[in-house]
Write an enzyme that holds these catalytic residues in place. Structure first.
Site, PDB file in Angstrom:
ATOM      1  N   GLY B  46       0.657  -1.137   0.028  1.00 31.48           N
ATOM      2  CA  GLY B  46       0.142  -0.077  -0.023  1.00 31.48           C
ATOM      3  C   GLY B  46       0.747   1.400  -0.067  1.00 31.48           C
ATOM      4  N   GLY B 186       0.834  23.054   4.057  1.00 27.93           N
ATOM      5  CA  GLY B 186       0.220  22.025   5.016  1.00 27.93           C
ATOM      6  C   GLY B 186       1.284  21.545   6.018  1.00 27.93           C
ATOM      7  N   GLY B 188       1.148  19.562   8.363  1.00 27.27           N
ATOM      8  CA  GLY B 188       0.689  18.342   9.081  1.00 27.27           C
ATOM      9  C   GLY B 188       2.001  17.631   9.138  1.00 27.27           C
ATOM     10  CB  ILE B 190       2.816  14.312   4.927  1.00 31.15           C
ATOM     11  CG1 ILE B 190       1.886  12.932   5.378  1.00 31.15           C
ATOM     12  CG2 ILE B 190       3.524  14.177   3.413  1.00 31.15           C
ATOM     13  CD1 ILE B 190       1.010  12.726   4.530  1.00 31.15           C
ATOM     14  CD  GLU B 209      -1.806  24.117   8.669  1.00 29.45           C
ATOM     15  OE1 GLU B 209      -1.138  23.377   8.207  1.00 29.45           O
ATOM     16  OE2 GLU B 209      -2.864  24.110   8.678  1.00 29.45           O
ATOM     17  NE  ARG B 279      -2.732   9.043   2.255  1.00 25.40           N
ATOM     18  CZ  ARG B 279      -2.213   8.953   1.069  1.00 25.40           C
ATOM     19  NH1 ARG B 279      -1.386   9.807   0.588  1.00 25.40           N
ATOM     20  NH2 ARG B 279      -2.392   7.962   0.233  1.00 25.40           N
ATOM     21  CG  HIS B 451      20.548   6.221  35.707  1.00 16.02           C
ATOM     22  ND1 HIS B 451      19.954   7.417  35.341  1.00 16.02           N
ATOM     23  CD2 HIS B 451      21.653   6.327  35.843  1.00 16.02           C
ATOM     24  CE1 HIS B 451      20.837   8.415  35.538  1.00 16.02           C
ATOM     25  NE2 HIS B 451      21.925   7.630  35.881  1.00 16.02           N
TER      26      HIS B 451
END
Lengths: 407, 472
Positions: B46, B186, B188, B190, B209, B279, B451
């Site tokens: 995808g 944008g 955001g 991405i 933006e 998207r 630690h």
């Protein structure tokens, strides 16, 4: 493998305590053999083996709380022949996964000990709160810190409201000459119910006394014939039940309960008869007492008493009484104020019959006398009604023929 | 006609291929349809694997190392002269993607899932048509259909994407050279990630933006801190601004921007324009609506909250339905739906889905933001801890950012955690596990932390909820 589940113990019963395990992990058991004993609010319930086999796991130890349907252990089916099968054999242990075996059934440690996280552990350590009594909202039944804080808040507000709930402090240390015993569920329930009754009802007691001469004479005269005919001895209780039913019919407020803003009057007469057992007081119910004759009443009470002492009373045997008769006289009490059995509006206290000098027709005579006490809920029973009720009972007892003629 | 299948999954992204794999694991006869091609063969994975999460992370990692070597090695006592090899960097990206794509195909095969190379279309419940690249069609009979078609880039009116000078999140991954100037529309996830990549490699980046803040949805305080850090790194922000036009000329692109509330327009000149305003669900040509599947006003396939659409036997997961457009959310839904189809208990806890911005420093969140908690009227407490006070951050010369833990004031239950800082994406996971178990901030405090590590900052922030941070 078969799960051992808690049987259904009646509609209203949602919780029980494991009183005793008769078997330990690894023991062979026959089908229907009693494995454990559960204590509910009022009765003791036995848990039989669902199948023959070997007890492979005990999930809830003695003292742990359980609900109907919950799994308290498991049985490896068909392994009955090899009775001595060790519990730590790898196979049953692996199969018993859903019910982790806890062989060291030592103390009343919290049963379902699912790790809940360090914050909860800290609060438990600091307050001694019993997690088994706290509702769990976390994943897979775990307790969140919020659950425990809410439970502590609830306890704190109860204390504030004057209820009897113990403060959430750590248990105080006992000395050598003291003994700490966990309250049985029965005792805890008695404690809770009595206090609830006191907190709810406007409770008041009226006293009177009854000359028992007539009843004693009647019993003496007819005891043999009665016993021969009915197979049961005629005692005092049947007279008291009859006398109370007659008085309840006349004063309906004493046979009623408050429900919200309403009063529910009951046109049936189910009389609770308090019976002392070695574990505490239970109050089985004599149903439809108004339809029963003296013999049936005596038989009914005898049966309930026997069941109570054997611990075989069912929940249904103890639910729904409309009025209660308590007899402190059997232990020698001369006078006391009984506490209501909520939501009932009245309870009659019987006491010891004692010969006492009284004034009768201007003469001092010695008569077998009993003090009577009626505690009532003044919210729905007026003083006049309560006193009249008790006077009617007294009159019927002193002149039992009234019971026959219904006057 | 092929089948009958128990499950046919349309779409082979992180939602789709996981649904098919899980179905295969559970003994169901499953098929997975994918139309994306790579070198003539089917390319599962995808958007995420091919043109999203994975290639961008490969570039983010490589560009970050480049910048470190260039700017930060000196401070650590390392003298080095470094040189960018962009084709080599792209090679790293392509190799990564290629290997993972092959890995998915292998996993499908291993779990006996039948792969179909083509475009899936729902004919009706129980019937899916696959059209191959050659135009041949095939009908698959199936008891269940899982819609996993994902999402596509939302276009911006007035701006035509050519994937050369005006690019989407896809084209920006394959620029042939480092642009001198890059304008990103944008701010955001991405835009900031890919803006960061090219800034590190030498581009002058301006981010436009529409809203008055960056990374909408992230806790406002953290977002503000994040913006400050990015600005210091060299990104220019033009907030509360909208792009009305983009004209491609000989010398690049002229971008017209206006104040969001209206006002005088101005023009930004740039070599490359990246459009990443969001998207949108992708269901074009799927036949879902025609089959009766309900779709909401924003084009998202509606569900009952457990993956069931309005048509029995048709399920939906991932970007194409409601919820955050995140690969791991799709993956969780995939497993839940496969389990539900197999008659098991499947469930997604939408209250505990972490999200990460893979810039450097990273930004990570799980649970509610302070704004959300406040709006819900919940009494809450906040614990904050800066990385400047964390020993490990000091040793690795990372001083930016902080951890913010939000807990219920009464129950102390952790309601949310927001981090801007080094490895925030890894740090957030302990809080996600804690939240999944309904843990309190005290539970985190009472869990021993090694630690010196960065997770100690999370613990200190949890301590700060109760005003008991020990290292500040």
């Amino acid at each position: 493998m078969t799960d051992i589940t808690v049987p259904n113990m009646g509609e209203s019963v949602t919780e029980a305590t494991i009183a005793k395990w008769f078997k330990k992990v690894g023991d062979a058991v026959a089908a229907d053999e009693v494995l454990a004993e559960l204590e509910t609010d009022k009765v003791t319930v036995e848990v039989p083996a669902p199948q023959a086999g070997v007890l492979t796991a005990i999930a809830v130890n003695e003292g742990g709380s359980v609900a109907p349907g919950s799994v308290i252990g498991s049985i490896e089916v068909g392994a009955g022949a090899t009775a001595a099968k060790p519990p730590e054999a790898p196979k049953p242990a692996a199969e018993a996964k859903p019910v982790p075996p806890k062989p060291e059934a030592a103390t009343a440690a919290p049963a379902e000990a699912k790790p809940s996280g360090p914050a909860v552990d800290r609060i438990v350590a600091e307050t001694g709160i019993d997690l088994s009594k706290v509702e769990a909202s976390g994943k897979d039944g775990r307790h969140t810190k919020g659950d425990v804080l809410a439970a502590l808040d609830a306890v704190a507000s109860q204390v504030k409201a004057g209820a009897e709930a113990p403060a959430p402090h750590a248990p105080r240390p006992t000395t050598e000459r003291e003994q700490r015993v966990k309250m049985t569920r029965l005792r805890a329930t008695i404690a809770k119910r009595l206090k609830e009754a006191q907190n709810t009802a406007a409770m008041l007691t009226t006293y009177n006394e009854a000359d028992m001469t007539e009843i004693m004479a009647l019993r003496k005269q007819h005891q043999d014939g009665f016993e021969k005919r009915h197979g049961v001895r005629i005692g005092f209780m049947s007279f008291f039940v009859k006398a109370c039913v007659a008085a309840l019919k006349e004063i309906p407020a004493v046979n009623a309960e408050i429900d919200g803003d309403d009063i529910i009057y009951k046109n049936y007469y189910d009389i609770g008869v308090a019976v002392g057992t070695d574990k505490g007081l239970v109050v089985p119910v004599l149903r439809d007492a108004d339809t029963k004759g003296f013999a049936d009443i005596e038989k009914g009470i005898a049966e309930l008493g026997a069941k109570a002492r054997e611990g075989k009373l069912k929940i249904e045997d103890m639910q729904g009484a409309t009025f209660t008769i308590s007899n402190g006289g059997v232990y020698g009490s001369l006078m006391s104020s009984p506490i209501l059995n909520a939501p009932q509006s009245g309870v009659l206290g019987m006491h010891k019959i004692q010969d006492r000098p009284i004034a009768l027709n201007g003469q001092v005579v010695i008569r077998p006398m009993m003090y009577l006490a009626l505690s009532y809920d003044h919210r729905m029973v007026d003083g006049k009604e309560a006193v009249t009720f008790l006077v009617r009972v007294k009159e019927a007892l002193e002149n039992p023929v009234r019971l026959l003629l219904e006057v | 006609m092929a089948g009958p299948y128990d499950v046919v999954v349309i779409g082979g992204g992180p939602g789709g291929y996981n649904a098919a794999i899980r179905a295969g694991q559970l003994g169901l006869k499953a098929a997975c349809i994918e139309k994306r091609a790579s070198g003539g063969a089917v390319a599962f994975g995808g958007t995420c694997l091919n043109v999203g999460c994975i290639p961008s992370k490969a570039l983010l990692h490589a560009s970050q190392r480049y910048e470190e070597a260039q700017k930060h090695f000196a401070g650590l006592g390392i003298k080095a002269t470094v040189e960018l090899d962009l084709p080599g960097m792209m090679g790293h990206k392509e190799k990564t993607v290629d290997q993972l794509v092959k890995g998915v195909a292998f996993l499908l095969k291993k779990n006996k899932v039948d792969p179909y190379f083509g475009t899936g279309r729902i004919v009706s419940a129980g019937k899916v048509e696959v059209t191959g690249a050659d135009g041949k069609t095939e009908i698959l009979e199936t008891k269940n259909i899982v819609i996993a078609t994902g999402s596509e880039v939302t276009p911006l009116p007035g701006v035509t994407i050519d994937e050369k000078t005006i690019v989407s999140s896809t084209g920006i991954l394959s620029l042939a050279e480092v642009p001198k100037r890059l304008v990103v529309i944008g701010a955001g996830v991405i835009g900031l990630e890919l803006g960061s990549v090219w800034r590190r490699l030498g581009a002058e980046v301006t981010c436009v933006e529409f809203l008055d803040r960056i990374v909408p949805g992230v806790d406002a305080e953290i977002a503000k801190d994040f913006q400050r850090i990015l600005t210091r790194q060299g990104i220019t922000f033009r907030l509360s601004s909208k792009v009305t036009k983009a004209d491609t000329g000989a010398n690049g692109v002229s971008v017209t921007i206006e104040p969001a509330k209206g006002g005088a327009a101005e023009t930004l000149e740039t070599d490359v324009l990246l459009v990443c305003i969001g998207r949108r669900p992708y269901i074009e040509g799927l036949g879902a609506k025609e089959a009766g599947v309900k779709v909401d006003a924003r084009g998202r396939v509606e569900t009952d909250g457990h993956g069931r659409t309005s048509v029995p036997g048709i399920w939906v997961i991932g970007d194409v339905t409601t919820g955050p457009m995140l690969a791991h959310k799709a993956e969780d839904e995939a497993m839940a739906v496969a389990e539900l189809i197999a008659g098991k208990a499947g469930h997604v806890n939408y209250d505990v889905i972490p999200s990460v911005v893979y810039t450097w420093p990273e930004v990570a969140s799980v649970g509610k933001t302070e704004e959300e908690v406040k709006a819900a009227g919940i009494a809450y407490k906040v614990g904050k801890f800066p990385f400047t006070a964390n020993a490990r951050a000091k040793t690795i010369a990372e001083k930016d950012g902080s951890v913010k833990v939000i807990a219920d004031a009464r129950t102390d239950r952790v309601l949310g955690c927001h981090i801007v800082g080094p490895e925030a994406g890894n740090l957030i996971m302990e809080v996600a596990v804690a939240m999944e178990f309904g843990a309190s901030s005290e539970d985190i405090v009472r869990t021993c932390h090694a630690h010196p590590t960065l997770p100690e900052a999370v613990r200190q922030a949890a301590m700060a909820v109760d005003n008991r941070a020990t290292q500040m």
